[in-house]
Write an enzyme that holds these catalytic residues in place. Structure first.
Site, PDB file in Angstrom:
ATOM      1  N   LYS A 145       0.828  -1.208   0.000  1.00 40.23           N
ATOM      2  CA  LYS A 145       0.000   0.000   0.000  1.00 40.23           C
ATOM      3  C   LYS A 145       0.864   1.261   0.000  1.00 40.23           C
ATOM      4  O   LYS A 145       1.912   1.284   0.631  1.00 40.23           O
ATOM      5  CB  LYS A 145      -0.871  -0.073   1.255  1.00 40.23           C
ATOM      6  CG  LYS A 145      -1.700   1.134   1.557  1.00 40.23           C
ATOM      7  CD  LYS A 145      -2.944   1.174   0.725  1.00 40.23           C
ATOM      8  CE  LYS A 145      -3.612   2.559   0.853  1.00 40.23           C
ATOM      9  NZ  LYS A 145      -4.261   2.945  -0.409  1.00 40.23           N
ATOM     10  N   GLY A 146       0.420   2.287  -0.688  1.00 44.32           N
ATOM     11  CA  GLY A 146       1.143   3.558  -0.751  1.00 44.32           C
ATOM     12  C   GLY A 146       1.468   4.097   0.634  1.00 44.32           C
ATOM     13  O   GLY A 146       0.600   4.157   1.502  1.00 44.32           O
ATOM     14  N   ASN A 168     -11.509   3.964  -7.570  1.00 49.52           N
ATOM     15  CA  ASN A 168     -11.199   4.085  -6.153  1.00 49.52           C
ATOM     16  C   ASN A 168     -10.638   5.464  -5.862  1.00 49.52           C
ATOM     17  O   ASN A 168      -9.981   6.086  -6.704  1.00 49.52           O
ATOM     18  CB  ASN A 168     -10.224   2.991  -5.705  1.00 49.52           C
ATOM     19  CG  ASN A 168      -8.779   3.384  -5.915  1.00 49.52           C
ATOM     20  OD1 ASN A 168      -8.205   4.120  -5.102  1.00 49.52           O
ATOM     21  ND2 ASN A 168      -8.183   2.923  -7.013  1.00 49.52           N
ATOM     22  N   CYS A 208       0.939  12.171  -7.549  1.00 48.19           N
ATOM     23  CA  CYS A 208       0.500  12.948  -6.400  1.00 48.19           C
ATOM     24  C   CYS A 208       0.707  14.421  -6.710  1.00 48.19           C
ATOM     25  O   CYS A 208       1.639  14.782  -7.422  1.00 48.19           O
ATOM     26  CB  CYS A 208       1.329  12.617  -5.158  1.00 48.19           C
ATOM     27  SG  CYS A 208       1.367  10.877  -4.742  1.00 48.19           S
ATOM     28  N   ASN A 226      -0.461   3.574 -13.544  1.00 51.66           N
ATOM     29  CA  ASN A 226      -1.350   3.882 -12.442  1.00 51.66           C
ATOM     30  C   ASN A 226      -2.776   4.019 -13.003  1.00 51.66           C
ATOM     31  O   ASN A 226      -2.988   3.824 -14.203  1.00 51.66           O
ATOM     32  CB  ASN A 226      -0.868   5.185 -11.769  1.00 51.66           C
ATOM     33  CG  ASN A 226      -1.198   5.218 -10.285  1.00 51.66           C
ATOM     34  OD1 ASN A 226      -2.251   4.719  -9.877  1.00 51.66           O
ATOM     35  ND2 ASN A 226      -0.327   5.804  -9.495  1.00 51.66           N
ATOM     36  N   THR A 227      -3.727   4.388 -12.147  1.00 56.86           N
ATOM     37  CA  THR A 227      -5.125   4.440 -12.588  1.00 56.86           C
ATOM     38  C   THR A 227      -5.410   5.643 -13.482  1.00 56.86           C
ATOM     39  O   THR A 227      -4.704   6.644 -13.446  1.00 56.86           O
ATOM     40  CB  THR A 227      -6.067   4.512 -11.383  1.00 56.86           C
ATOM     41  OG1 THR A 227      -5.675   5.635 -10.573  1.00 56.86           O
ATOM     42  CG2 THR A 227      -6.005   3.247 -10.556  1.00 56.86           C
ATOM     43  N   GLY A 239      -8.651  -2.048 -13.569  1.00 54.78           N
ATOM     44  CA  GLY A 239      -9.347  -3.255 -14.002  1.00 54.78           C
ATOM     45  C   GLY A 239      -9.218  -3.485 -15.491  1.00 54.78           C
ATOM     46  O   GLY A 239      -8.590  -2.705 -16.220  1.00 54.78           O
ATOM     47  N   GLY A 288      -2.358  -3.240 -15.345  1.00 50.49           N
ATOM     48  CA  GLY A 288      -3.578  -2.772 -15.979  1.00 50.49           C
ATOM     49  C   GLY A 288      -4.506  -3.904 -16.362  1.00 50.49           C
ATOM     50  O   GLY A 288      -4.442  -4.420 -17.475  1.00 50.49           O
ATOM     51  N   GLY A 289      -5.348  -4.309 -15.433  1.00 53.97           N
ATOM     52  CA  GLY A 289      -6.425  -5.234 -15.738  1.00 53.97           C
ATOM     53  C   GLY A 289      -6.026  -6.646 -16.076  1.00 53.97           C
ATOM     54  O   GLY A 289      -6.773  -7.360 -16.756  1.00 53.97           O
TER      55      GLY A 289
END
Lengths: 294, 327
Positions: B51-52, B75, B136, B198-199, B223, B249-250
């Site tokens: 986790k970050g 998310n 970020c 990343n997302t 996803g 990525g998914g």
């Protein structure tokens, strides 16, 4: 926690849009407790990629059958309604922390709002089996959404409130609580967030109204780590829940359900987010920040 | 059986980061590695990206924080974490006893933040590497994300490079017009590997349609829905850098792993799909070995880069890096 292939035994619509499904999953009946849940994977043909959490509605250790009760609200739950007996689903469970009944409690007050019945239904069976008296207060919008009494054991006292007055008390289920708060040793609730917040406020004032904290902490042994005594209940511990008059089963959008993604949090009174899937879904009502302090 | 029985899936990343296999689990989807250990044989994984982690504890965003989308999810956790010192104290001893390498994902709001976290992770037993989350806001640059600016991405990478001897991965954001200058800047600044992606930034609307659904309004899409985007970015980055690329990525099946290898990744991270199928990463390891066997290979590395354009000169030649995109 384990992954099991559960076979659908029975599926029926018990109320408009509400389904009761029974699965043969003997491994999940062992060690599962009221308040815990399973995370079930929908079929992968439809682009649904998250599992869906369901409370254990009932658990029969003799037959190895568990039931879930849900409302068809989206594509995921719609997928479940199309399951047929013999179909298998992938279940992860048991997950989360259960309700904690104090061994001294004789009278349990259960409060359910709508589908919240699924969160406390198993506790009805467990409490009756242990020789306790159970009163279940149930609230719904109208009579057509009232949980059928024939799905409850005869021994439970079942009191209904409807918003439109079409059955039972006309008004909110929370209106009924004051009449039972002296009788009840402990209360357990599941339902919409505003209902739970109202109940938490009622519970917070109960000791003062009754003039006695029947099962509360003894004076000088306040909640929290500062008590120092080895037997003091740590926040979030089973003992803390057991000593609380009101325990609530919380709901939140959920990702992993094992505590990894931090998707499903609620805020506690000390400003620390708590995971519904891991520290919950059952919390002592006085552990949570009901003002939504984010 | 056709071909060699023994398939070597191991992978050597720079600075001695050796992975048993190229199947990792992605940051944010696997907690600190302990959460899934009851149902997953985590020691078999190539690596765990935790986790970050930030310098100080973060409470994260107001819920709802997650929602499902077609073949994906949004998310907006908001980097909830107890801070680097608490992470090291709580999980370091556990990680030290593990066979599987743990790569700590690091986030910050300033270069100083990143550097300080990296320093505190440097030399900690049980920490095998660092993955920089540069998606970020950079407070020093008016909240502009490090990840969308080649200069800022290079600067934070270089600063962290100077602060630690740990293997350094930098995770790319897809939310940019052209990823290539950013990837090149990160490589030039001394990153050991690139993870991508990343997302994608997105939103959802709440039931009733009176407001956005997520408490933070914006979320990150992940996803299978984002796989084509991630494939494109890995494909582009692989043509302009020489450092290894770890694709994210998914990933949902072996075919996805093979696709990412074909466009130049040497490893993949499994993320969102493991919420549905926690056993997927370990299964992919076995399936990749089976695939190699079927192809008569004793390593999966010949599968890397097969779908990239043929290069006229060796990969390290500067002319290869200068290839421009022509639609």
């Amino acid at each position: 926690m384990q992954l099991v292939a559960a076979e659908l035994v029975e599926s029926r619509e018990i109320l408009p849009g509400q389904w009761l499904q029974a699965f043969h999953a003997p491994a999940l009946t062992v060690g599962s407790r009221a308040g815990q849940f399973v995370h079930i994977r929908p079929g992968d043909f439809s682009g649904l990629i998250l599992r869906r959490p369901f409370s254990f509605n009932t658990v029969d250790r003799t037959t190895g059958v568990i039931t879930i009760h849900f409302r068809a609200v989206g594509r995921g739950t719609a997928w479940f309604t199309r399951l047929r007996p013999g179909d298998r689903v992938d279940m992860l469970g048991p997950l989360g922390r259960p309700f904690e009944v104090d061994p001294r409690s004789r009278h349990l007050l259960l409060i359910a709002g709508g589908l919240g019945i699924a969160g406390v239904r198993m506790l009805v069976d467990d409490a009756l089996r242990a020789g306790r008296e159970v009163t279940l207060l149930f609230g719904a919008a109208s009579a057509v959404e009232v949980y059928p009494s024939n799905l409850l054991p005869d021994e439970v006292e079942y009191v209904v409130a409807t918003d439109d007055g079409s059955l039972g008390h006309s008004g909110y289920v929370t209106d009924l609580v004051p009449a039972y708060e002296a009788w009840a040793d402990q209360a357990f609730a599941c339902g919409p967030a505003p209902m739970l917040a109202t109940l938490a406020r009622l519970a917070a004032g109960r000791s003062a109204r009754l003039g006695v904290a029947r099962l509360g902490p003894k004076p000088g042994r306040g909640a929290g780590r500062s008590g120092g005594a080895a037997r003091a209940a740590l926040p979030g511990s089973p003992a803390a829940r057991r000593k609380s008059f009101l325990q609530v089963s919380m709901e939140q959008n959920m990702g992993c359900a094992v505590g990894a993604c931090l998707g499903c949090v609620v805020m506690d009174t000390s400003g620390v987010p708590q995971r519904v899937c891991r520290e919950g879904p059952v919390f002592a009502s006085d552990e949570l920040d009901w003002e939504g302090g984010w | 059986m056709i071909g060699p029985a023994a398939v070597d899936l191991s992978l050597e990343l720079p600075r001695g980061l050796r992975l048993d296999n190229p199947i990792l689990v992605a940051s944010g989807t696997f907690g600190y590695g302990v959460e899934y250990s009851e149902v997953v044989d985590i020691q078999r994984l190539g690596a765990i990206c935790c986790k970050g982690t930030t310098l100080h504890a973060r409470v994260g965003n107001r819920p709802p924080r997650v929602t499902e989308t077609p073949a994906g999810m949004l998310n907006s956790i908001g980097l909830q974490n107890p801070g680097v010192d608490a992470v090291v104290r709580k999980y370091g001893p556990t990680w030290q006893g593990w066979h599987v390498p743990v790569i700590v994902n690091v986030a910050g709001e300033s270069i100083d933040d990143y550097v300080e976290v990296a320093k505190r992770l440097d030399g900690v037993p049980g920490v095998a590497g660092i993955e920089l989350n540069i998606s970020c806001p950079n407070v020093g640059k008016g909240g502009l994300q490090f990840a969308i600016d080649a200069e800022a991405a290079g600067a934070v990478t270089a600063a962290v490079r100077r602060a630690t001897e740990l293997p350094l991965l930098v995770k790319l954001s897809p939310n940019v017009a052209d990823i290539r200058p950013i990837a090149r800047a990160i490589e030039a600044a001394g990153a050991d590997a690139i993870s991508a992606i990343n997302t994608l930034s997105g939103i959802a609307v709440a039931p009733g349609r009176r407001r956005p659904l997520l408490g933070n309004v914006y979320g990150g899409l992940s996803g299978p829905a984002i796989k084509p985007v991630a494939l494109r970015i890995v494909y582009e980055v692989a043509q302009v850098v020489d450092i290894p690329i770890i694709a994210i990525g998914g990933v949902a099946e072996l075919g996805d792993v093979l696709d990412y290898l074909a466009v130049g990744a040497v490893a993949v991270q499994v993320g969102t799909v493991l919420f549905a199928d926690p056993t997927l990463p370990v299964r992919l390891i076995d399936e990749l070995a089976d695939e190699c066997r079927r192809l008569g290979l004793d390593s999966y590395l010949p599968l890397v880069g097969t779908a990239l354009p043929k290069r006229s000169s060796p990969r390290s030649a500067s002319s290869a890096k200068g290839v421009e995109y022509r639609p």
